[in-house]
Structures are given as structure tokens and as C-alpha cells.
Design an enzyme around this catalytic site. Structure first.
Site, mmCIF file in Angstrom:
data_model
loop_
_atom_site.group_PDB
_atom_site.id
_atom_site.type_symbol
_atom_site.label_atom_id
_atom_site.label_comp_id
_atom_site.label_asym_id
_atom_site.label_seq_id
_atom_site.Cartn_x
_atom_site.Cartn_y
_atom_site.Cartn_z
ATOM 1 N N TYR A 178 2.291 2.123 0.443
ATOM 2 C CA TYR A 178 3.556 1.555 -0.008
ATOM 3 C C TYR A 178 4.055 0.498 0.986
ATOM 4 C CZ TYR A 178 8.530 1.452 -1.260
ATOM 5 O OH TYR A 178 9.791 1.051 -1.596
ATOM 6 N N THR A 180 6.334 -0.017 3.108
ATOM 7 C CA THR A 180 6.761 0.252 4.489
ATOM 8 C C THR A 180 5.757 1.071 5.285
ATOM 9 O OG1 THR A 180 7.969 2.221 3.757
ATOM 10 C CG2 THR A 180 9.203 0.154 3.840
ATOM 11 N N LYS A 181 4.574 1.304 4.757
ATOM 12 C CA LYS A 181 3.608 2.143 5.459
ATOM 13 C C LYS A 181 2.865 1.367 6.541
ATOM 14 C CE LYS A 181 4.475 5.959 3.266
ATOM 15 N NZ LYS A 181 5.759 5.618 2.620
ATOM 16 N N ASN A 182 2.183 2.112 7.420
ATOM 17 C CA ASN A 182 1.532 1.506 8.585
ATOM 18 C C ASN A 182 0.453 0.502 8.194
ATOM 19 O OD1 ASN A 182 3.208 3.141 10.020
ATOM 20 N ND2 ASN A 182 1.608 4.432 10.903
#
Length: 375
Positions: A178, A180-182
Site C-alpha cells: 500500500y 505508505t508501506k516500506n
């Protein structure tokens, strides 16, 4: 303004997408296959991966592929995003919540066995903020009671605890890409498993249960496909995979930058009164997905509002989900059912945390929080 999140995508990702768009296949094809091979290798030489369009899809199909369905119960945590519970409900099974550790927010393994009933089929631990649950203990419980183990590893691509990576002691681990994921493709997900047959079944279920995907039907003489199961439309496409591929090459470099940022935050917040941090368990390599603080010295919602007024991006990860309107009604929960999760849910704030965030932004956030907590 200090934004809550900024992605770190750049020229490499742009080139990869342009190359993909110049090719023939936009849906699942060679880019997805390449991503699956490299992502599986990141977790170990004997692992398999399947690319999907979300972590929700990964959780749903993993449970279905493990034959979880109506009449079954699945133990999980109320300190998570709603998709952990709804993916269980989409199979027809019932989520059974177990409270979390006060210090970490992670599923409390000491309370799991008392929640097991004859209907219990699986456990879904959630690796929160980038920190892994105690997978050795969870593996012991699952083996003892004949239960399946599905890791919600949406926060924890890079994590390790007691020498174990996601997917190495469970049936399957589920990941999110998604926005905002790393590592991110805006939307996306994947599973990693040691079981090739389980990976094959998830691969079948992700594309309507069809015996051949589009790329497989393209080469050579035309061959008819069959529908082997009733599946879903959950496949990852080449465009999203092309965004992810360059990030796999620098995943550990990005992780190191987040580790350094975490350290800068610890230093900057050391003298801010009335806040504390969730503990990172011993022998843990955190994925450093979120920087979350717990507000002890003030009303959390007032702090949220004042940070927002100072143009500091904030989020809440998470309010205890058993008290959200739909789940409260559907599962018949009440305040006080899971006090540790509820306390965290009342006190937690996630602060801006992204690769490229410098000392100036960290000090801006820390200064704003210091002003609010000392007012």
C-alpha cells in the site's frame, strides 16, 4: 508542513514502469513472475511467493487455501487494521480476538490457548509497527493444537525475531505494498510460503480459478482454459510489479535509513514529557514501519488536533477494532473486553516517518510535541 508520509520512488522506478508500458503485457506476466521470484528469495531459498493486488486479498486467499470457512474460528488481535478481521469474515469464519501485550501491542501468546475451542482452525498474528510476534511460541501452540498459522506481515517485510523471518515458521505470511508501506506500488500485496502446493492454489484462486492466466495462453498454439475452482480477481499486474522490482534491490538500504531515522527520533523525543514508546521485543530486528508514541500525560485526541493545527501529519494505528461500529455489533463486543488493546487505542499516535525525512523535520515534530505536552 511535515507530511505524515512521502514515498521514496524515483528515476529507477520511473524507468521500470516506462519499460513495462512499452511492452506487450500490462496484466500479470513476466514482471510479476520476476517480482515473485526475487521476493521469495529475500525470505529464503526454499520459499515461494504469489503477487496479489492487496494484503487483504493475501489474507483472504491464504485462509481459503488452508480450507478455513463457515463454522470455523480464527484467533487474531484487536490491535490491527480492520482488514485482518474482515478477511477472516469473508471466508465465512469468525474472528476471535485475544488481547495484546501492554508493552508491545503484539498478540499476547499467554492468552491464546484459553481462546481455543473445537471450532478453532487458525491463528492470524499481526506484526505491529514492524515488530514481529513471538513466532517460536505461536508455532508451538499451532502444532500442539493442529492449527494453521497465517502471518499478517503488512508492516514487516524486513523484520526478524529470534532468528526467524516472516513465513519461516508459519503456513504463509501476507504482505502489503500500500501507498505508505516500506516498499510500495500504491496498491498491492503478496504471500510468501514454504509450501509450493499452497502457493499454486493461491495462484489459482487469485485469477477466477482459471487453469491458465493470460500470459500462459499467449505463447504457442491456442489452448482452451478450464475453471477449476470458484476464485477471485486478486492478481497483481505487470505495472505494479514494475514499480516494486527496483525497490527490492535497495530494500536493505532503505531499511538502514529508517533505522537511522528511528534513532534520531529517540534522541529528539528523550526530553518530551508524558509520552512513551511501544517496546521492541528482545532479539528483534524491527522493520521500522511506523514511529508510534503513546500519550500518557494528556488527552490523545487533543494532542492529535494540536499537532494537525501545527501542520504535522499524524495518524492513529490503531483504535482497537472490536469497538468499531460494525465489528462491535457483528461480534458482540463491549468496552473492557480487551483492556490492553483499548488502552493503546486510546493513547496511540503515529508521527511522520519516511525515508528522506531529515533532522530538521524530526526536530520540528519533536518541538511541536514538546510544546503541546508542556502547555
Amino acid at each position: 508542513m511535515v507530511e505524515f508520509y512521502r514515498h521514496a520512488l524515483g528515476e529507477e522506478e520511473q524507468r521500470s514502469v516506462a519499460e513495462c508500458l512499452g511492452g506487450l503485457f500490462l496484466t500479470s506476466g513476466e514482471y510479476v513472475s520476476r517480482f515473485e521470484r526475487l521476493f521469495a528469495d529475500y525470505f529464503g531459498s526454499s520459499m515461494w511467493s504469489v503477487g496479489l493486488n492487496s494484503c487483504t486479498a493475501a489474507l483472504h486467499l491464504s485462509l481459503l487455501a488452508l480450507d478455513v470457512g463457515p463454522g470455523d474460528e480464527v484467533i487474531t488481535t484487536p490491535m490491527t487494521f480492520i482488514a485482518t478481521a474482515t478477511a477472516i469474515m469473508h471466508t465465512g469464519a469468525k474472528p476471535v480476538f485475544v488481547d495484546v501485550e501492554t508493552e508491545t501491542g503484539l498478540l499476547d501468546c499467554r492468552k491464546i490457548e484459553q481462546a481455543i475451542t473445537p471450532a478453532t482452525k487458525a491463528i492470524v498474528p499481526v506484526h505491529l509497527y514492524g515488530n514481529m510476534c513471538d513466532m517460536h511460541r505461536l508455532h508451538e501452540i499451532a502444532c500442539k493444537h493442529g492449527l494453521r498459522l497465517v502471518e499478517d506481515s503488512a508492516h514487516c517485510v524486513e523484520g526478524m525475531r529470534d532468528g526467524v523471518r516472516p513465513g519461516q515458521l508459519s503456513d504463509v505470511a501476507c504482505f502489503s505494498f500500500y501507498a505508505t508501506k516500506n516498499i510500495t506500488s500504491g496498491e498491492g500485496g503478496a504471500v510468501v510460503t514454504r509450501d509450493e502446493r499452497l502457493a499454486d492454489r493461491i495462484r489459482l484462486l487469485r485469477q477466477h480459478g482459471m487453469s491458465k492466466e493470460a500470459a500462459d495462453r499467449y505463447h504457442g498454439n491456442y489452448r482452451h482454459w478450464d475453471m477449476l475452482e470458484c476464485g477471485w480477481k486478486y492478481n497483481m499486474d505487470n505495472i505494479h510489479a514494475s514499480i516494486l522490482l527496483p525497490q527490492l534491490k535497495k530494500i536493505d538500504v532503505l531499511w538502514q535509513k529508517r533505522e537511522e531515522l528511528y534513532g534520531r527520533y529517540l534522541e529528539a523525543l528523550a526530553k518530551v514529557p508524558g509520552i512513551r514508546l511501544p517496546q521492541i521485543p528482545d532479539a528483534t530486528r524491527s522493520a521500522y514501519h511506523l514511529f508510534t508514541v503513546l500519550v500518557d500525560g494528556a488527552d490523545r485526541d487533543r494532542v492529535l488536533d494540536e499537532l494537525s493545527q501545527k501542520r504535522i501529519g499524524v495518524a492513529v494505528n490503531y483504535r482497537a477494532i472490536h469497538l468499531l461500529s460494525y465489528l462491535k455489533k457483528a461480534l458482540r463486543h463491549n468496552p473492557g473486553d480487551f483492556p490492553a488493546a483499548e488502552e493503546i487505542g486510546r493513547k496511540t499516535i503515529s508521527l511522520p516517518f519516511w525515508v528522506g525525512m531529515g533532522r530538521k523535520e524530526v526536530e520540528t515534530v519533536a518541538s511541536a510535541l514538546r510544546q503541546i505536552m508542556t502547555a
